[in-house]
Write an enzyme that holds these catalytic residues in place. Structure first.
Site, mmCIF file in Angstrom:
data_model
loop_
_atom_site.group_PDB
_atom_site.id
_atom_site.type_symbol
_atom_site.label_atom_id
_atom_site.label_comp_id
_atom_site.label_asym_id
_atom_site.label_seq_id
_atom_site.Cartn_x
_atom_site.Cartn_y
_atom_site.Cartn_z
ATOM 1 N N ALA A 1 -25.946 6.666 56.464
ATOM 2 C CA ALA A 1 -24.698 7.236 55.957
ATOM 3 C C ALA A 1 -24.405 8.552 56.666
ATOM 4 O O ALA A 1 -25.323 9.314 56.993
ATOM 5 C CB ALA A 1 -24.793 7.468 54.449
ATOM 6 N N GLY B 1 -21.902 12.010 56.332
ATOM 7 C CA GLY B 1 -20.956 12.808 55.556
ATOM 8 C C GLY B 1 -21.070 14.252 56.001
ATOM 9 O O GLY B 1 -22.160 14.818 55.967
ATOM 10 N N THR C 1 -23.336 8.775 46.935
ATOM 11 C CA THR C 1 -24.422 8.125 47.664
ATOM 12 C C THR C 1 -25.746 8.543 47.055
ATOM 13 O O THR C 1 -25.805 9.322 46.094
ATOM 14 C CB THR C 1 -24.373 8.441 49.172
ATOM 15 O OG1 THR C 1 -25.264 7.548 49.861
ATOM 16 C CG2 THR C 1 -24.772 9.875 49.459
ATOM 17 N N ARG D 1 -19.231 18.036 50.899
ATOM 18 C CA ARG D 1 -19.100 17.239 52.124
ATOM 19 C C ARG D 1 -18.034 16.189 51.895
ATOM 20 O O ARG D 1 -17.604 15.934 50.775
ATOM 21 C CB ARG D 1 -20.434 16.554 52.445
ATOM 22 C CG ARG D 1 -20.953 15.709 51.296
ATOM 23 C CD ARG D 1 -21.899 14.615 51.724
ATOM 24 N NE ARG D 1 -22.473 13.924 50.582
ATOM 25 C CZ ARG D 1 -21.863 12.977 49.884
ATOM 26 N NH1 ARG D 1 -20.646 12.614 50.209
ATOM 27 N NH2 ARG D 1 -22.462 12.391 48.858
ATOM 28 N N GLY E 1 -24.549 16.030 57.242
ATOM 29 C CA GLY E 1 -24.826 15.249 58.444
ATOM 30 C C GLY E 1 -25.089 13.801 58.130
ATOM 31 O O GLY E 1 -24.212 13.093 57.649
ATOM 32 N N LEU E 2 -26.339 13.342 58.358
ATOM 33 C CA LEU E 2 -26.634 11.926 58.165
ATOM 34 C C LEU E 2 -27.874 11.729 57.301
ATOM 35 O O LEU E 2 -28.748 12.589 57.224
ATOM 36 C CB LEU E 2 -26.769 11.202 59.500
ATOM 37 C CG LEU E 2 -27.883 11.589 60.473
ATOM 38 C CD1 LEU E 2 -29.216 10.945 60.099
ATOM 39 C CD2 LEU E 2 -27.500 11.192 61.891
ATOM 40 N N CYS F 1 -20.815 5.092 48.813
ATOM 41 C CA CYS F 1 -19.694 5.608 49.592
ATOM 42 C C CYS F 1 -18.358 4.957 49.219
ATOM 43 O O CYS F 1 -17.396 5.010 49.987
ATOM 44 C CB CYS F 1 -19.958 5.462 51.092
ATOM 45 S SG CYS F 1 -21.495 6.247 51.630
#
Length: 229
Positions: A151, A153, A87, A82, A164-165, A182
């Site tokens: 977050a 990505g 993270t 991604r 996604g998130l 990040c």
């Protein structure tokens, strides 16, 4: 009136991060193989069963050393295909991974990322956090002041999205102390529990998040119980 596109919803529950990625890849394969006017894609929801650090397509100056250091803390370490840097994912965090055909939804990649942020913002409004906001790159995601709540990505190949998130509900935020989340120096992280000053579980926010997702993406979510094996 044009019918709203259908998106299949998979509630994976709490499971290992690697298993959620495997389920996502199976959905990507199915969506790429789909022909005709079928469903516009899938939405996979999960909560990581244990702590895991993930690194995106960009690596820091000493990726091998970084991986050894983080594994020594007792967390898994995974490389993820991604966008974005390093993270953390762990219990108390909602992972929402849409596997969508952007052509069927009529979205550009930039509009898609903005829609993901808008869905998270819609959840925040429903929970009484109107100050939440999205910021332009490199500060992608959803923020409250200088603290990142959610977050984002994503990956997109042949018009099909993945990843996604990750939204912090009751996540143990001390795991973030060991990284620069990040790659953003001087920024903090927060959670819904921190901001609302009460314990907010992943299960508690799923329904309002799904409402916000349908509203933003102008789609209809249909529960899918088929085995992903």
């Amino acid at each position: 009136m044009r019918a709203r596109p259908a998106v299949r919803l998979l509630r994976l529950g709490r499971l290992a991060y690697a298993e959620s990625l495997a389920a996502q890849e199976r959905c990507v394969g199915r969506q790429r193989a789909a022909a005709g006017p079928g469903a516009a894609g899938w939405l996979l929801l999960s909560e990581p069963a244990g702590p895991v650090y993930t690194r995106g397509l960009r690596a820091g100056p000493d990726p091998a050393g970084e991986e050894r250091r983080l594994r020594a803390l007792g967390a898994e370490f995974r490389r993820a295909a991604r966008g974005g840097l390093l993270t953390f994912h762990g219990p108390g965090q909602l992972l929402a991974y849409p596997v969508l055909d952007l052509r069927r939804l009529g979205l550009s990649l930039r509009a898609y990322v903005a829609a993901l942020e808008a869905a998270a913002l819609g959840l925040c409004r429903r929970l009484g956090l109107p100050a939440a906001r999205a910021l332009p790159p490199p500060c992608t995601g959803v923020w409250l002041g200088e603290r990142k709540l959610c977050a984002v990505g994503v990956r997109c190949g042949r018009h099909i999205t993945s990843h996604g998130l990750a939204l912090n509900c009751c996540t143990d935020l001390t795991w973030f102390d060991h990284i620069v989340p990040c790659g953003l120096e001087g920024k903090g992280v927060t959670s819904l529990s921190e901001e609302l000053q009460r314990h907010i579980t992943v299960d508690e926010i799923i329904e309002p998040f799904l409402d916000a997702f349908e509203e933003v993406f102008k789609c209809t979510l249909t529960s899918h119980e088929e085995s992903m094996e």
